[in-house]
Scaffold this active site. Structure first.
Site, short mmCIF file in Angstrom:
data_model
loop_
_atom_site.label_atom_id
_atom_site.label_comp_id
_atom_site.label_asym_id
_atom_site.label_seq_id
_atom_site.Cartn_x
_atom_site.Cartn_y
_atom_site.Cartn_z
CD GLU A 139 -2.13 -1.58 2.44
OE1 GLU A 139 -3.64 -0.64 2.72
OE2 GLU A 139 -2.18 -2.36 3.51
CB SER B 224 -6.12 -1.25 -0.10
OG SER B 224 -5.27 0.16 1.33
CE1 TYR C 223 -6.72 3.90 -1.29
CE2 TYR C 223 -6.22 2.02 -2.19
CZ TYR C 223 -6.46 2.27 -1.14
OH TYR C 223 -6.44 2.35 0.22
NE ARG D 117 -12.59 2.53 7.04
CZ ARG D 117 -11.78 1.95 6.16
NH1 ARG D 117 -10.61 2.60 5.82
NH2 ARG D 117 -11.38 0.16 5.72
CG ASP E 156 -14.04 -1.63 7.35
OD1 ASP E 156 -13.99 -0.13 7.45
OD2 ASP E 156 -12.71 -1.71 6.64
CD GLU F 286 -9.91 -4.84 6.55
OE1 GLU F 286 -9.10 -4.80 7.41
OE2 GLU F 286 -10.90 -5.81 5.83
CG ASN G 242 -9.03 -0.72 7.91
OD1 ASN G 242 -7.88 -1.05 7.47
ND2 ASN G 242 -10.17 -0.81 8.76
N GLY H 242 -6.58 5.33 5.54
CA GLY H 242 -6.31 6.03 4.76
C GLY H 242 -6.90 7.57 5.20
#
Length: 316
Positions: free
Chosen positions: A21, A150, A214, A253, A255, A268, A270, A274
């Site tokens: 990443e 990602s 992205y 963050r 999910d 998961e 993070n 990002g």
């Protein structure tokens, strides 16, 4: 570039790194540095190896790790910084290591009463009995790395033949096969232990993979997500609970997938999500009234406080 009589620390923003990443990390680092420069002295540093720069000085600097995945989010960088007495933003060593391992994270989160999709892990595809996997997890499956973010190498498969086709080319590593949960993809930012707004991610074509994350225009985002108030409360509560039970710090963050039946499944955490103006955490934060610059300064505020506490202790 700022500074004050209280000898405010320089913020070293580390970006790049050695993982899959890297390009996303460079964009995050650039955006974070720009947002911090109005109020702080900032040093944007690009890492090209799995080692922080020798120039980092814990007596006058703090670190914002803007490196996603390998040597950024996995606890290795955090461990080195701690050994060198350098304060840094985000989760500590133990939580970073845990949250990088999707399987272990799910086990910890499930123990707190939150639903998670069933899954199996493997290191080499030759050892996987696809018939047994399908019998156990069902026909609709997700194949993904256990320790990358990602949506790198994410594969959606159906049935034994597709599963075998998907896993055979994979190199030895930490892989997982997960029961696919169908529903709405939701993500929630957590700041200082409190959940922000719920974002719904709607990929065109139905798969939120690396490209959809992205490539501009390939995904639609609703923020705040249009959810029944009970479900919104459940998702936000689950995000805070997952953050706490995994020992996270400062921000993250989380999910989820919400099914039509109203069940909410954790996917998961993070720990270094990002952070460009179009990323998911800023979208979540915007629901709670934060613009991008305000958010980034909030993300680093506890680190600066830890720095001042440390300096004060050392002087006493």
């Amino acid at each position: 570039m700022g500074g004050s009589t209280r000898s405010e620390p320089v913020i070293a923003v580390l970006s790049g790194g050695v993982g899959e990443e890297r390009e996303v990390s460079l964009a995050t680092g650039k955006a974070v540095a720009a947002a911090l420069e109005n109020l702080h002295s900032v040093d944007l540093l690009e890492l090209n190896e799995a080692a922080p720069p020798e120039t980092l000085d814990g007596q006058r600097m703090v670190v914002f790790p803007a490196i996603h995945g390998t040597f950024g989010e996995d606890g290795e960088l955090q461990s080195i910084l701690e050994d060198r007495g350098i304060e840094y933003a985000g989760s500590g060593v133990v939580a970073s290591r845990l949250c990088m391992d999707k399987q272990r994270t799910k086990e910890v989160v499930e123990s707190s009463g939150i639903l998670v999709p069933r899954s199996m892990v493997f290191e080499q595809s030759t050892f996987v009995k696809v018939d047994r996997v399908v019998q156990t997890l069902g026909n609709h499956l997700v194949v993904k790395p256990m320790d990358q973010g990602s949506s790198v190498s994410l594969n959606l498969v159906e049935g034994e033949a597709q599963l075998r086709e998907a896993i055979d080319p994979l190199p030895p590593g930490n892989w997982m096969i997960e029961k696919r949960i169908f529903g709405r993809e939701l993500t929630v930012g957590v700041l200082h232990g409190k959940s922000l707004g719920v974002v719904e991610v709607i990929p065109k074509g139905g798969v939120y993979d690396y490209k959809h994350k992205y490539v501009a225009g390939s995904t639609e985002y609703l923020y705040p997500a249009e959810l029944p108030s009970e479900m919104e409360a459940e998702v936000r509560d689950a995000a805070e609970k997952a953050f706490a039970v995994c020992g996270c710090r400062d921000f993250a963050r989380v999910d989820f997938i919400a099914t039509e039946a109203g069940e909410c499944y954790f996917l998961e955490i993070n720990t270094i999500p990002g952070l460009t103006e179009t990323s998911l955490l800023p979208k979540s934060a915007s629901c709670a009234g934060y613009d991008f610059d305000h958010l980034v300064n909030e993300l680093v505020a506890p680190t600066i406080q830890r720095f001042h506490n440390k300096i004060a202790l050392e002087r006493n």
